[in-house]
Design a protein around this motif. Structure first.
Motif, PDB file in Angstrom:
ATOM      1  N   LEU A   1       6.865 -85.056  41.567  1.00 34.46           N
ATOM      2  CA  LEU A   1       5.931 -83.677  41.720  1.00 34.46           C
ATOM      3  C   LEU A   1       4.994 -83.372  40.573  1.00 34.46           C
ATOM      4  O   LEU A   1       5.631 -83.184  39.458  1.00 34.46           O
ATOM      5  N   ILE A   2       3.719 -83.745  40.636  1.00 45.94           N
ATOM      6  CA  ILE A   2       2.987 -83.211  39.382  1.00 45.94           C
ATOM      7  C   ILE A   2       1.714 -82.223  39.885  1.00 45.94           C
ATOM      8  O   ILE A   2       1.017 -82.519  40.840  1.00 45.94           O
ATOM      9  N   VAL A   3       1.930 -81.115  38.953  1.00 46.72           N
ATOM     10  CA  VAL A   3       1.335 -80.017  39.327  1.00 46.72           C
ATOM     11  C   VAL A   3       0.422 -79.601  38.187  1.00 46.72           C
ATOM     12  O   VAL A   3       0.807 -79.290  37.117  1.00 46.72           O
ATOM     13  N   ASP A   4      -0.896 -79.741  38.344  1.00 48.98           N
ATOM     14  CA  ASP A   4      -1.824 -79.342  37.402  1.00 48.98           C
ATOM     15  C   ASP A   4      -3.031 -79.059  38.277  1.00 48.98           C
ATOM     16  O   ASP A   4      -3.610 -79.790  39.096  1.00 48.98           O
ATOM     17  N   ASP A   5      -3.929 -77.992  37.755  1.00 47.00           N
ATOM     18  CA  ASP A   5      -5.156 -77.499  38.162  1.00 47.00           C
ATOM     19  C   ASP A   5      -6.525 -78.412  37.799  1.00 47.00           C
ATOM     20  O   ASP A   5      -7.579 -78.201  38.273  1.00 47.00           O
TER      21      ASP A   5
ATOM     22  N   LEU B   1       4.852 -79.954  35.402  1.00 45.41           N
ATOM     23  CA  LEU B   1       4.290 -78.617  35.908  1.00 45.41           C
ATOM     24  C   LEU B   1       3.808 -78.137  34.776  1.00 45.41           C
ATOM     25  O   LEU B   1       3.972 -77.692  33.630  1.00 45.41           O
ATOM     26  N   ASP B   2       2.320 -77.582  35.066  1.00 41.49           N
ATOM     27  CA  ASP B   2       1.677 -76.968  34.140  1.00 41.49           C
ATOM     28  C   ASP B   2       1.851 -75.410  34.219  1.00 41.49           C
ATOM     29  O   ASP B   2       2.006 -74.828  35.290  1.00 41.49           O
ATOM     30  N   GLY B   3       2.437 -75.000  33.132  1.00 37.98           N
ATOM     31  CA  GLY B   3       3.100 -73.613  33.061  1.00 37.98           C
ATOM     32  C   GLY B   3       2.052 -72.345  33.192  1.00 37.98           C
ATOM     33  O   GLY B   3       2.105 -71.203  33.485  1.00 37.98           O
TER      34      GLY B   3
ATOM     35  N   GLY C   1       2.836 -71.220  36.857  1.00 38.90           N
ATOM     36  CA  GLY C   1       3.839 -72.201  36.803  1.00 38.90           C
ATOM     37  C   GLY C   1       5.245 -71.743  36.654  1.00 38.90           C
ATOM     38  O   GLY C   1       5.948 -72.336  37.095  1.00 38.90           O
ATOM     39  N   LEU C   2       5.499 -70.802  36.125  1.00 39.31           N
ATOM     40  CA  LEU C   2       6.792 -70.092  35.980  1.00 39.31           C
ATOM     41  C   LEU C   2       7.369 -69.695  37.682  1.00 39.31           C
ATOM     42  O   LEU C   2       8.296 -70.061  37.768  1.00 39.31           O
ATOM     43  N   GLN C   3       6.462 -68.953  38.349  1.00 38.73           N
ATOM     44  CA  GLN C   3       6.550 -68.565  39.418  1.00 38.73           C
ATOM     45  C   GLN C   3       6.921 -69.790  40.471  1.00 38.73           C
ATOM     46  O   GLN C   3       7.852 -69.794  41.416  1.00 38.73           O
ATOM     47  N   VAL C   4       6.103 -70.888  40.149  1.00 36.32           N
ATOM     48  CA  VAL C   4       6.578 -72.213  41.154  1.00 36.32           C
ATOM     49  C   VAL C   4       7.753 -72.700  40.876  1.00 36.32           C
ATOM     50  O   VAL C   4       8.611 -72.895  41.604  1.00 36.32           O
TER      51      VAL C   4
ATOM     52  N   ALA D   1       0.168 -76.902  25.565  1.00 40.64           N
ATOM     53  CA  ALA D   1      -1.168 -76.839  26.919  1.00 40.64           C
ATOM     54  C   ALA D   1      -2.129 -77.930  26.796  1.00 40.64           C
ATOM     55  O   ALA D   1      -2.296 -78.545  25.758  1.00 40.64           O
ATOM     56  N   ILE D   2      -2.281 -78.606  27.955  1.00 38.52           N
ATOM     57  CA  ILE D   2      -3.073 -79.615  28.090  1.00 38.52           C
ATOM     58  C   ILE D   2      -4.372 -79.080  28.796  1.00 38.52           C
ATOM     59  O   ILE D   2      -4.430 -78.739  29.950  1.00 38.52           O
TER      60      ILE D   2
END
Length: 144
Positions: free
Chosen positions: A15-19, A61-63, A70-73, A136-137
């Motif tokens: 799972l890759i999560v980033d906005d 995961l993007d924090g 990200g922490l909540q996710v 951070a990216i």
């Protein structure tokens, strides 16, 4: 289905999560090249929905996601899938190089530095150090 079923019955699910869609695309391509199956999500709600339908073996995961952050996710994913492991920097060092390895305290930073040289060659930096948090990216067009 348990988290290990996919290892026996198919490809590893990531799972890759980033906005940032461009970053999610790049990471998905890298995951596919490794022979794994990417599940990209552009926000926390989508990530949770995907994870409920097909539990991931690993999560990138993007924090710094917007609501939910990200922490909540991560907390929600761990609550819904207690077998999901979260590794700290020291755990990564122990698992990759073993606790007996004496590579110095900045081994992760050395590898990150090499990654920065490859990614940022000839353009504005994408990987930024966030003091006290990690890294951070940000997309190049962000200009920061």
């Amino acid at each position: 289905m348990t988290a290990t079923t996919g290892f026996r019955n198919g490809r590893v699910r990531v799972l890759i999560v980033d906005d940032e869609p461009a970053l999610t695309d790049v990471l998905s391509g890298a995951v596919e090249e490794a022979g794994w199956r990417p599940y990209p999500a552009l926000d926390g709600q989508s990530a949770l929905r995907i994870a409920r339908g097909c539990p991931p073996h690993a999560v990138v995961l993007d924090g710094m996601l917007p609501d939910p952050d990200g922490l909540q996710v991560l907390r929600r994913l761990r609550y819904e899938s207690p077998e999901l492991r979260v590794l700290s920097k020291s755990q990564i060092l122990d698992h990759v190089w073993s606790s007996s390895f004496d590579g110095g305290g900045n081994l992760v930073e050395v590898y990150l530095s090499g990654l920065r040289r490859k990614i940022d060659k000839g353009r504005a930096p994408m990987i930024h150090t966030v003091r006290g948090l990690g890294y951070a990216i940000r997309p190049v067009e962000d200009g920061r």
